[in-house]
Write a protein that holds these residues in place. Structure first.
Motif, mmCIF file in Angstrom:
data_model
loop_
_atom_site.group_PDB
_atom_site.id
_atom_site.type_symbol
_atom_site.label_atom_id
_atom_site.label_comp_id
_atom_site.label_asym_id
_atom_site.label_seq_id
_atom_site.Cartn_x
_atom_site.Cartn_y
_atom_site.Cartn_z
ATOM 1 N N PRO A 16 0.739 -1.072 0.061
ATOM 2 C CA PRO A 16 0.246 0.130 0.039
ATOM 3 C C PRO A 16 0.864 1.217 0.220
ATOM 4 O O PRO A 16 1.958 1.262 0.499
ATOM 5 C CB PRO A 16 -0.894 -0.270 1.386
ATOM 6 C CG PRO A 16 0.072 -1.127 2.223
ATOM 7 C CD PRO A 16 0.606 -1.911 1.355
ATOM 8 N N VAL A 17 0.391 2.205 -0.825
ATOM 9 C CA VAL A 17 1.122 3.640 -0.670
ATOM 10 C C VAL A 17 0.341 4.526 0.373
ATOM 11 O O VAL A 17 -0.935 4.763 -0.007
ATOM 12 C CB VAL A 17 1.210 3.994 -2.204
ATOM 13 C CG1 VAL A 17 1.657 5.555 -2.185
ATOM 14 C CG2 VAL A 17 1.618 3.289 -3.101
ATOM 15 N N PHE A 18 1.003 4.717 1.397
ATOM 16 C CA PHE A 18 0.291 5.606 2.389
ATOM 17 C C PHE A 18 0.473 7.277 1.954
ATOM 18 O O PHE A 18 1.353 7.614 1.510
ATOM 19 C CB PHE A 18 1.134 5.473 3.629
ATOM 20 C CG PHE A 18 0.542 4.198 4.409
ATOM 21 C CD1 PHE A 18 -0.464 4.117 5.191
ATOM 22 C CD2 PHE A 18 1.212 2.900 4.033
ATOM 23 C CE1 PHE A 18 -0.845 3.198 6.002
ATOM 24 C CE2 PHE A 18 0.916 1.866 4.714
ATOM 25 C CZ PHE A 18 -0.077 1.772 5.645
ATOM 26 N N VAL A 19 -0.793 8.071 1.927
ATOM 27 C CA VAL A 19 -0.814 9.199 1.755
ATOM 28 C C VAL A 19 -0.904 10.251 3.001
ATOM 29 O O VAL A 19 -1.277 9.378 3.887
ATOM 30 C CB VAL A 19 -1.783 9.717 0.519
ATOM 31 C CG1 VAL A 19 -1.453 9.029 -0.697
ATOM 32 C CG2 VAL A 19 -3.081 9.127 0.917
ATOM 33 N N LYS A 20 -0.771 11.367 3.017
ATOM 34 C CA LYS A 20 -0.932 12.347 4.256
ATOM 35 C C LYS A 20 -2.258 13.054 3.900
ATOM 36 O O LYS A 20 -2.884 13.158 2.452
ATOM 37 C CB LYS A 20 0.286 13.099 4.120
ATOM 38 C CG LYS A 20 1.575 12.542 4.531
ATOM 39 C CD LYS A 20 1.532 12.188 5.816
ATOM 40 C CE LYS A 20 3.015 11.315 6.073
ATOM 41 N NZ LYS A 20 2.928 10.457 7.242
ATOM 42 N N VAL A 21 -2.877 13.601 4.884
ATOM 43 C CA VAL A 21 -4.013 14.280 4.518
ATOM 44 C C VAL A 21 -4.071 15.403 3.790
ATOM 45 O O VAL A 21 -4.954 15.550 2.948
ATOM 46 C CB VAL A 21 -4.734 14.683 6.103
ATOM 47 C CG1 VAL A 21 -5.966 15.578 5.924
ATOM 48 C CG2 VAL A 21 -4.950 13.530 6.988
ATOM 49 N N ASP A 22 -2.968 16.089 3.904
ATOM 50 C CA ASP A 22 -3.067 17.260 2.859
ATOM 51 C C ASP A 22 -2.690 16.830 1.350
ATOM 52 O O ASP A 22 -3.009 17.927 0.519
ATOM 53 C CB ASP A 22 -1.675 18.235 3.385
ATOM 54 C CG ASP A 22 -0.240 17.539 3.194
ATOM 55 O OD1 ASP A 22 -0.272 16.643 2.740
ATOM 56 O OD2 ASP A 22 0.702 18.398 3.341
ATOM 57 N N GLN A 23 -2.711 15.579 1.083
ATOM 58 C CA GLN A 23 -2.322 15.215 -0.291
ATOM 59 C C GLN A 23 -3.704 14.912 -0.843
ATOM 60 O O GLN A 23 -4.052 14.546 -1.959
ATOM 61 C CB GLN A 23 -1.634 14.080 -0.492
ATOM 62 C CG GLN A 23 -0.031 14.338 -0.049
ATOM 63 C CD GLN A 23 0.913 13.312 -0.170
ATOM 64 O OE1 GLN A 23 0.161 12.197 -0.025
ATOM 65 N NE2 GLN A 23 2.114 13.471 -0.127
ATOM 66 N N LEU A 24 -4.981 14.804 0.081
ATOM 67 C CA LEU A 24 -6.132 14.567 -0.440
ATOM 68 C C LEU A 24 -6.888 15.513 -1.418
ATOM 69 O O LEU A 24 -6.771 16.655 -0.876
ATOM 70 C CB LEU A 24 -7.064 14.319 0.613
ATOM 71 C CG LEU A 24 -6.621 13.148 1.504
ATOM 72 C CD1 LEU A 24 -7.567 12.587 2.913
ATOM 73 C CD2 LEU A 24 -6.687 11.671 0.804
#
Length: 145
Positions: A16-24
């Motif tokens: 899985p590629v984890f993303v940060k909240v500000d990238q949504l």
């Protein structure tokens, strides 16, 4: 047909590629995030006029609006049924296959039946509460071709 997969073989799983909240971004899906729950507020069930409510014998859906975030920002997560019990303030959770829903022009994070919410060990980051992505209003603009 040598390239066809054999019956009974599982497809290769990818990391899985984890993303940060500000990238949504609005209208996106398939996100995997690690978040802390800041607050959880249950949404009261409303009865619909005209008999358009749930079928006889079924329970109404439990819904809670949870403010979740990481070190980059926070967003409102709409928790449904069993997710409400898992997302208590202070818990750390991994949201798999999360999507962005638009509600009254603002972004909401949600996990449907194709995703998963897992409570995990407490994370070491501090939540950045002054960057709330759910407070940003978006407007759909149709561009003529």
């Amino acid at each position: 047909m040598a390239t066809a997969a054999k019956v009974g073989e599982k497809p290769a799983l990818r990391k899985p590629v984890f993303v940060k909240v500000d990238q949504l971004k609005p209208g996106t899906c398939g996100h995997t995030l690690t978040v802390k729950v800041v607050s959880a507020n249950p949404v009261p069930a409303r009865g619909r006029a005209g008999g358009g409510g749930p079928a006889v014998g079924s329970r109404p859906a439990r819904i809670a609006e949870c403010l979740v975030g990481d070190e980059t920002g926070v967003i409102v997560f709409t928790a449904r049924n069993e997710q409400v019990d898992m997302l208590k303030p202070g818990n750390t959770a991994i949201l798999r296959n999360a999507r962005i829903d638009m509600f009254k022009g603002s972004m909401r994070l949600a996990v449907d039946k194709w995703g998963r919410v897992e409570v995990t060990e407490p994370a070491s980051f501090a939540v950045k509460e002054d960057n709330n992505l759910s407070l940003v209003e978006y407007e759909l603009v149709n561009v003529p071709e």
